[in-house]
Scaffold this motif. Sequence first.
Motif, PDB file in Angstrom:
ATOM      1  N   ASN A 143       7.272  26.758  -6.916  1.00 58.48           N
ATOM      2  CA  ASN A 143       8.095  27.174  -5.775  1.00 58.48           C
ATOM      3  C   ASN A 143       7.273  27.314  -4.499  1.00 58.48           C
ATOM      4  OD1 ASN A 143      10.504  27.249  -7.187  1.00 58.48           O
ATOM      5  ND2 ASN A 143      10.300  29.394  -7.750  1.00 58.48           N
ATOM      6  N   TYR A 144       6.061  27.810  -4.648  1.00 55.87           N
ATOM      7  CA  TYR A 144       5.207  28.033  -3.478  1.00 55.87           C
ATOM      8  C   TYR A 144       4.837  26.709  -2.816  1.00 55.87           C
ATOM      9  CZ  TYR A 144       2.028  30.941  -0.716  1.00 55.87           C
ATOM     10  OH  TYR A 144       1.417  31.629   0.306  1.00 55.87           O
ATOM     11  N   LEU A 145       4.452  25.710  -3.631  1.00 58.41           N
ATOM     12  CA  LEU A 145       4.116  24.398  -3.084  1.00 58.41           C
ATOM     13  C   LEU A 145       5.347  23.727  -2.480  1.00 58.41           C
ATOM     14  CD1 LEU A 145       1.665  22.999  -5.788  1.00 58.41           C
ATOM     15  CD2 LEU A 145       1.095  23.823  -3.493  1.00 58.41           C
ATOM     16  N   ALA A 146       6.508  23.948  -3.101  1.00 56.86           N
ATOM     17  CA  ALA A 146       7.744  23.353  -2.576  1.00 56.86           C
ATOM     18  C   ALA A 146       8.079  23.893  -1.194  1.00 56.86           C
ATOM     19  CB  ALA A 146       8.893  23.613  -3.543  1.00 56.86           C
ATOM     20  N   MET A 147       7.714  25.140  -0.938  1.00 55.03           N
ATOM     21  CA  MET A 147       8.008  25.738   0.365  1.00 55.03           C
ATOM     22  C   MET A 147       7.127  25.200   1.490  1.00 55.03           C
ATOM     23  SD  MET A 147       8.977  29.759  -0.355  1.00 55.03           S
ATOM     24  CE  MET A 147       7.765  30.144  -1.623  1.00 55.03           C
ATOM     25  N   THR A 148       6.044  24.487   1.141  1.00 50.56           N
ATOM     26  CA  THR A 148       5.196  23.918   2.193  1.00 50.56           C
ATOM     27  C   THR A 148       5.871  22.731   2.861  1.00 50.56           C
ATOM     28  OG1 THR A 148       4.081  22.398   0.687  1.00 50.56           O
ATOM     29  CG2 THR A 148       3.106  24.584   0.966  1.00 50.56           C
ATOM     30  N   GLN A 149       6.696  21.997   2.106  1.00 47.73           N
ATOM     31  CA  GLN A 149       7.411  20.827   2.620  1.00 47.73           C
ATOM     32  C   GLN A 149       6.460  19.868   3.335  1.00 47.73           C
ATOM     33  OE1 GLN A 149      10.678  22.310   5.007  1.00 47.73           O
ATOM     34  NE2 GLN A 149      11.895  22.807   3.224  1.00 47.73           N
ATOM     35  N   THR A 150       5.364  19.541   2.649  1.00 47.97           N
ATOM     36  CA  THR A 150       4.390  18.620   3.221  1.00 47.97           C
ATOM     37  C   THR A 150       3.797  17.748   2.125  1.00 47.97           C
ATOM     38  OG1 THR A 150       2.345  18.441   4.496  1.00 47.97           O
ATOM     39  CG2 THR A 150       2.498  20.276   2.955  1.00 47.97           C
ATOM     40  N   SER A 151       3.378  16.556   2.502  1.00 44.65           N
ATOM     41  CA  SER A 151       2.673  15.672   1.586  1.00 44.65           C
ATOM     42  C   SER A 151       1.191  15.592   1.934  1.00 44.65           C
ATOM     43  CB  SER A 151       3.291  14.264   1.627  1.00 44.65           C
ATOM     44  OG  SER A 151       3.251  13.754   2.964  1.00 44.65           O
ATOM     45  N   ASN A 152       0.782  16.312   2.975  1.00 43.76           N
ATOM     46  CA  ASN A 152      -0.613  16.336   3.402  1.00 43.76           C
ATOM     47  C   ASN A 152      -1.479  16.991   2.327  1.00 43.76           C
ATOM     48  OD1 ASN A 152      -3.122  17.232   4.616  1.00 43.76           O
ATOM     49  ND2 ASN A 152      -2.204  16.768   6.593  1.00 43.76           N
ATOM     50  N   PRO A 153      -2.440  16.265   1.740  1.00 39.85           N
ATOM     51  CA  PRO A 153      -3.240  16.823   0.639  1.00 39.85           C
ATOM     52  C   PRO A 153      -4.084  18.024   1.050  1.00 39.85           C
ATOM     53  CG  PRO A 153      -4.129  14.706   1.367  1.00 39.85           C
ATOM     54  CD  PRO A 153      -2.807  14.864   2.024  1.00 39.85           C
ATOM     55  N   LEU A 154      -4.579  18.040   2.293  1.00 40.26           N
ATOM     56  CA  LEU A 154      -5.384  19.174   2.750  1.00 40.26           C
ATOM     57  C   LEU A 154      -4.530  20.434   2.860  1.00 40.26           C
ATOM     58  CD1 LEU A 154      -7.668  17.519   5.469  1.00 40.26           C
ATOM     59  CD2 LEU A 154      -8.311  18.286   3.172  1.00 40.26           C
ATOM     60  N   LYS A 155      -3.310  20.274   3.390  1.00 40.13           N
ATOM     61  CA  LYS A 155      -2.417  21.422   3.495  1.00 40.13           C
ATOM     62  C   LYS A 155      -2.025  21.930   2.110  1.00 40.13           C
ATOM     63  CE  LYS A 155      -0.373  20.697   8.051  1.00 40.13           C
ATOM     64  NZ  LYS A 155       0.888  20.530   8.831  1.00 40.13           N
ATOM     65  N   LYS A 156      -1.815  20.994   1.188  1.00 43.42           N
ATOM     66  CA  LYS A 156      -1.476  21.399  -0.177  1.00 43.42           C
ATOM     67  C   LYS A 156      -2.636  22.141  -0.833  1.00 43.42           C
ATOM     68  CE  LYS A 156       2.234  18.323  -1.617  1.00 43.42           C
ATOM     69  NZ  LYS A 156       2.723  17.425  -2.678  1.00 43.42           N
ATOM     70  N   LEU A 157      -3.866  21.678  -0.573  1.00 46.47           N
ATOM     71  CA  LEU A 157      -5.042  22.340  -1.122  1.00 46.47           C
ATOM     72  C   LEU A 157      -5.179  23.748  -0.563  1.00 46.47           C
ATOM     73  CD1 LEU A 157      -7.580  22.147  -2.864  1.00 46.47           C
ATOM     74  CD2 LEU A 157      -8.794  21.237  -0.857  1.00 46.47           C
ATOM     75  N   PHE A 158      -4.984  23.878   0.744  1.00 45.33           N
ATOM     76  CA  PHE A 158      -5.044  25.203   1.364  1.00 45.33           C
ATOM     77  C   PHE A 158      -3.948  26.108   0.798  1.00 45.33           C
ATOM     78  CE2 PHE A 158      -3.475  28.120   4.647  1.00 45.33           C
ATOM     79  CZ  PHE A 158      -4.614  28.852   4.903  1.00 45.33           C
ATOM     80  N   THR A 159      -2.765  25.548   0.632  1.00 46.68           N
ATOM     81  CA  THR A 159      -1.645  26.316   0.094  1.00 46.68           C
ATOM     82  C   THR A 159      -1.928  26.771  -1.331  1.00 46.68           C
ATOM     83  OG1 THR A 159      -0.098  25.073   1.468  1.00 46.68           O
ATOM     84  CG2 THR A 159       0.841  26.293  -0.366  1.00 46.68           C
ATOM     85  N   PHE A 160      -2.530  25.892  -2.119  1.00 49.17           N
ATOM     86  CA  PHE A 160      -2.893  26.261  -3.493  1.00 49.17           C
ATOM     87  C   PHE A 160      -3.880  27.421  -3.497  1.00 49.17           C
ATOM     88  CE2 PHE A 160      -5.858  25.899  -7.058  1.00 49.17           C
ATOM     89  CZ  PHE A 160      -4.981  26.074  -8.129  1.00 49.17           C
ATOM     90  N   GLY A 161      -4.886  27.361  -2.605  1.00 42.78           N
ATOM     91  CA  GLY A 161      -5.862  28.438  -2.519  1.00 42.78           C
ATOM     92  C   GLY A 161      -5.222  29.758  -2.123  1.00 42.78           C
ATOM     93  N   LYS A 162      -4.295  29.689  -1.184  1.00 45.83           N
ATOM     94  CA  LYS A 162      -3.599  30.904  -0.765  1.00 45.83           C
ATOM     95  C   LYS A 162      -2.742  31.449  -1.894  1.00 45.83           C
ATOM     96  CE  LYS A 162      -0.596  32.802   2.842  1.00 45.83           C
ATOM     97  NZ  LYS A 162       0.210  32.533   4.054  1.00 45.83           N
ATOM     98  N   TYR A 163      -2.098  30.552  -2.627  1.00 46.14           N
ATOM     99  CA  TYR A 163      -1.279  30.998  -3.757  1.00 46.14           C
ATOM    100  C   TYR A 163      -2.130  31.680  -4.816  1.00 46.14           C
ATOM    101  CZ  TYR A 163       1.481  31.028  -7.990  1.00 46.14           C
ATOM    102  OH  TYR A 163       2.108  31.431  -9.140  1.00 46.14           O
ATOM    103  N   LEU A 164      -3.297  31.122  -5.101  1.00 48.45           N
ATOM    104  CA  LEU A 164      -4.176  31.713  -6.102  1.00 48.45           C
ATOM    105  C   LEU A 164      -4.570  33.133  -5.713  1.00 48.45           C
ATOM    106  CD1 LEU A 164      -5.801  31.376  -8.695  1.00 48.45           C
ATOM    107  CD2 LEU A 164      -7.641  30.356  -7.334  1.00 48.45           C
ATOM    108  N   SER A 165      -4.955  33.308  -4.456  1.00 47.63           N
ATOM    109  CA  SER A 165      -5.315  34.634  -3.957  1.00 47.63           C
ATOM    110  C   SER A 165      -4.119  35.580  -4.015  1.00 47.63           C
ATOM    111  CB  SER A 165      -5.836  34.521  -2.528  1.00 47.63           C
ATOM    112  OG  SER A 165      -6.087  35.793  -1.981  1.00 47.63           O
TER     113      SER A 165
END
Length: 391
Positions: free
Chosen positions: A323-345
């Motif tokens: 759900n968290y990645l779906a809320m980013t609404q982006t295909s940019n791999p860098l943004k997804k990586l940053f989002t993953f890191g934020k989700y982990l924290s």
Amino acid sequence: MNTTKTLGLLFLGRLEKEKGFDLIYDFISQYPGRELPFDRYIFGSGSYESGILELSYHFKQIHFFGWKSLSEVERYLENVDYCLMPSRFLETFGLSAINILQQGIPIVGFKKGGLIPFIQDEYAIEQSEGSTDLAKFSNMLIKLQQEKKKKKPDFYEQLAQQSKDIANRYTVEKRYERFLSLTGTKKPQKIVLVSDFINKIGGIETYLHDTRHLLQQHGHQVKLFWGYCPKGPRGKLKKLLGIALSLVNLFAAIRFYLFLRREKPDLIRYHSMIRRNGWLLPRIARKFPATKRMMYHDFGYFTPYPHALTDTKQIKTPLTLKNYLAMTQTSNPLKKLFTFGKYLSLSLLVRRLKKTIDLHLVPSEFMEPIVQKSLKISPNKITAFNHFLQK
């Protein structure tokens, strides 16, 4: 109260699209005449600053002051009939709104989120006719202009009293009464307010100092914990790096442990925790006997881009990686990586909060089901704890 025949409109805040300032700018820039049918008092700074300055050269009815303190804004309120707050994104609480309502000035805006209690139905922009936000906003301004021509002074006197009545529900006295009602039979003497940063760089940090002052006035010993954040680009960088640091912020955890051993507080209340502090602090504090609470000031605990949130339906629950990645609404791999890191924290922090927090607090009632559904917390452990008038 504005006794002149000219409609007076106020805006104060960030000059950004998320605050709806684009509606104000677009209405003025597209206005066909050489004179506006109202006086516009604008206080704030942001990306539209140069644009509104340029428009002020063409329209003498625009009075732009830049960023000023509330006490300075008050000097011009006798010329104002309404305050425009057309925020696009969801406000967690309308702190600026209640301070303006206290002056007897009604709020005009989108009646959603934390602004719901502060906007009367007839001044909700979404109720106006129009297929776009700008069309609805324009029709609302036309309505206000027509009212100014037709209504007598007692109409505005009544509006002013209604506005003050709304604001008086959020006095410091009521705030402290609410605080005591949540403490139970034992009144805490030593209180620690924890936040990523404690200097006044934003609303959360200013709130911390206002809260400390209020509690100290009633005899409580209040300490603030953590450090300082510079303003400007350095501050933004520190916040971004802090999200990564919060995964393993061992230095802060040790410092917090020593701080708690020394202070021995009766109550620990966490505020901003995802920009630097992280999950280790509540874990370190778990064995201390103090009552523990968490205050969710913003939507950063539920969505990766809180400033892009315009409707609660955009929050996908529960808080899972999918759900968290779906809320980013982006295909940019860098943004997804940053989002993953934020989700982990964030997931580590949420897991710890669920285990250690006695009561989860939100600034507005509409946020209660968001905390419940997103973080899977029992409703009886969540309650609204509204902000209060600054003076």
